[in-house]
Write an enzyme that holds these catalytic residues in place. Structure first.
Site, mmCIF file in Angstrom:
data_model
loop_
_atom_site.group_PDB
_atom_site.id
_atom_site.type_symbol
_atom_site.label_atom_id
_atom_site.label_comp_id
_atom_site.label_asym_id
_atom_site.label_seq_id
_atom_site.Cartn_x
_atom_site.Cartn_y
_atom_site.Cartn_z
ATOM 1 N N GLY A 89 0.797 -1.212 0.000
ATOM 2 C CA GLY A 89 0.000 0.000 0.000
ATOM 3 C C GLY A 89 0.833 1.266 0.000
ATOM 4 C CB CYS A 90 -0.253 4.718 0.743
ATOM 5 S SG CYS A 90 -1.752 4.717 -0.268
ATOM 6 C CE1 TYR A 91 4.686 -0.642 4.575
ATOM 7 C CE2 TYR A 91 2.312 -0.545 4.882
ATOM 8 C CZ TYR A 91 3.475 -1.280 4.822
ATOM 9 O OH TYR A 91 3.444 -2.646 5.000
#
Length: 391
Positions: A163-165
Site C-alpha cells: 500500500g501507500c507507505y
C-alpha cells in the site's frame, strides 16, 4: 576469523546510499477531476443514486486533485460491466489488465531512470519491484527483468500488497542493499494501478467513495547506489536513515482484502487524525541524532494520501504553508498513486529546486524527511540529505 572480518569490511560501501536517478510514468488515459463524478456515475450505471452522487461530487471538489491518470479506458469498462458493479465478480478481468500494465508502466519509468543514471543497464545488480496490483507468478520483477533485458543474474525482490507507505519501504531496503554490497546498483520500481480497486458506488459502502475520488495510476523508478562514480553518476539525495513504525490504536483503520470482486479497500474516518496525532514520534526519533527539532528547517516529501492528512500534519507540526508544496502539487496533478506517489514528490522537489534556482535539491535546505503512510497504520520515515544544485 580475521579474514572473515576483512571479507565483511570489503563487502561494505565507504559512504551512504544515494539516489542517483529518478523516472516517472503514467497511463495515457487522463481524467479531469471536475468532470469525473458525471463520468463515474454514468459508466457504472449509477446515475439514479443522486444523493450518493452529490456526496461524491463534494469529495472530488475537496480532494485537491485537478486530474488523474488511469489504465482503465471507457471501452474496457463498457466491455466488462462486472468491474463497474460495486461487488461484481470481476477478478479475472482485473488481473488480465494488471499483470500486463503493472510491469509495462514500470518499464517506462525505469527506462527514464536508467537513461538519467548514465550507466548501461547491465550494471544493475539488484531489482526491487513494488505493487499492490496484479499478483502473479513469475511476478512483475521477472517480467521487468525480461522487458528491460537486465542481466539474468540480477538479484530480484518482489513486494506485493504494502500500500501507500511502501514508497518509504523500498528506499529502506535499497539503502541496506547498496551499503552492504559494495559497488551494487539497485533499480527500484513502484508501479501502482487502480485496476484492482475500481468499482461502482454503493449506499452501504460510502468509505469506498473516498478511494474512488483519490486513487490513480502511476509508476516511479529510482537507481540507488553508494560511492557514486562522479565521472558519470551524480547523487540527487543521500539516504541517511530509514525506519518503520506501527501507530498505536490504529488496527483496522486502513484495510484491503482481495476477493472475487477485486481488492476492496476500507478506510475509517479517523485516519487523518491518527496520523497527525502520532507523526511527531517518528520525526523526533529520526532527527534526534542530528539535533534537529524545528520542522520548518527541513524539506518535506510526504505521501499525499489525501487533503485531510496533509492539512492535519501542517496544523500538528506548525508547518509553514509552503512546506508541503511538492506533495500538494503531485496530489493535484496525479492523485494518490499509492507507493509510487511519494517518489513523484521526490522528483517534483528536485525539479522545482532547479527551476527556482535553489542552492540544493531540497529547496535550498540540507536536511529533509520522506514520509510514507499506509495500512497498519504504518509510517516509514526516511531522513534525506540534499546535494548542491548543478544547472
Amino acid at each position: 576469523m580475521e579474514s572473515l572480518k576483512e571479507m565483511r569490511k570489503a563487502q561494505k560501501s565507504e559512504g551512504p546510499a544515494a539516489i542517483l536517478a529518478i523516472g516517472t510514468a503514467t497511463p495515457d488515459n487522463v481524467y479531469i477531476q471536475a468532470d469525473y463524478p458525471d463520468y463515474y456515475f454514468k459508466i457504472t450505471k449509477s446515475e439514479h443514486m443522486t444523493e450518493l452522487k452529490d456526496k461524491f461530487k463534494t469529495l472530488c471538489e475537496k480532494s485537491m486533485i485537478r486530474k488523474r491518470h488511469m489504465c482503465f479506458s471507457q471501452e474496457f469498462l463498457k466491455a466488462n460491466p462486472e468491474v463497474c458493479k460495486h461487488m461484481g465478480k470481476s477478478l479475472n478481468a482485473r488481473q488480465d489488465i494488471a499483470v500486463v500494465e503493472t510491469p509495462r508502466i514500470g518499464k517506462e519509468a525505469a527506462v527514464k531512470a536508467i537513461k538519467e543514471w548514465g550507466h548501461p543497464k547491465s550494471s544493475i545488480t539488484h531489482l526491487i519491484f513494488c505493487t499492490s496490483a496484479g499478483v502473479d507468478m513469475p511476478g512483475a520483477d521477472y517480467q521487468l527483468t525480461r522487458m528491460l533485458g537486465l542481466n539474468p543474474s540480477v538479484k530480484r525482490m518482489m513486494i506485493y500488497q504494502q500500500g501507500c507507505y511502501a514508497g518509504g519501504t523500498v528506499l529502506r531496503l535499497a539503502k541496506d542493499l547498496a551499503e552492504n554490497n559494495k559497488g551494487s546498483r539497485v533499480l527500484v520500481v513502484c508501479s501502482e494501478l487502480t485496476a484492482p480497486t475500481f468499482r461502482g458506488p454503493s449506499p452501504d459502502a460510502v468509505d469506498s467513495l473516498v478511494g474512488q475520488a483519490l486513487f490513480a495510476d502511476g509508476a516511479a523508478a529510482l537507481v540507488v547506489g553508494a560511492d557514486p562514480d562522479t565521472s558519470v553518476e551524480r547523487a540527487l539525495y543521500y539516504i541517511v536513515s530509514a525506519s518503520q513504525m506501527l501507530l498505536p490504536d490504529s488496527d483496522g483503520a486502513i484495510e484491503g482484502h482481495i476477493r472475487e470482486e477485486g481488492l476492496t479497500v476500507h478506510l475509517k474516518k479517523d485516519v487523518p487524525a491518527l496520523f497527525s496525532a502520532n507523526i511527531d514520534t517518528p520525526l523526533v526519533e529520526a532527527f534526534r541524532p542530528l539535533g534537529i527539532s524545528d520542522w520548518n528547517s527541513i524539506f518535506w516529501i510526504a505521501h499525499p494520501g489525501g487533503p485531510a492528512i496533509l492539512d492535519q500534519i501542517e496544523v500538528k507540526l506548525g508547518l509553514k504553508e509552503d512546506k508541503l508544496r511538492a506533495s500538494k502539487h503531485v496530489m493535484s496533478e496525479y492523485g494518490n498513486m499509492s507507493s509510487s506517489c511519494v517518489l513523484f514528490v521526490l522528483d517534483e522537489m528536485r525539479n522545482k529546486s532547479l527551476q527556482d534556482g535553489k542552492s540544493t535539491t531540497g529547496e535550498g535546505l540540507d536536511w529533509g524527511v520522506l514520509f510514507g503512510f499506509g495500512p497498519g497504520l504504518t509510517v516509514e520515515t526516511v531522513v534525506l540529505r540534499s546535494v548542491p544544485v548543478e544547472a
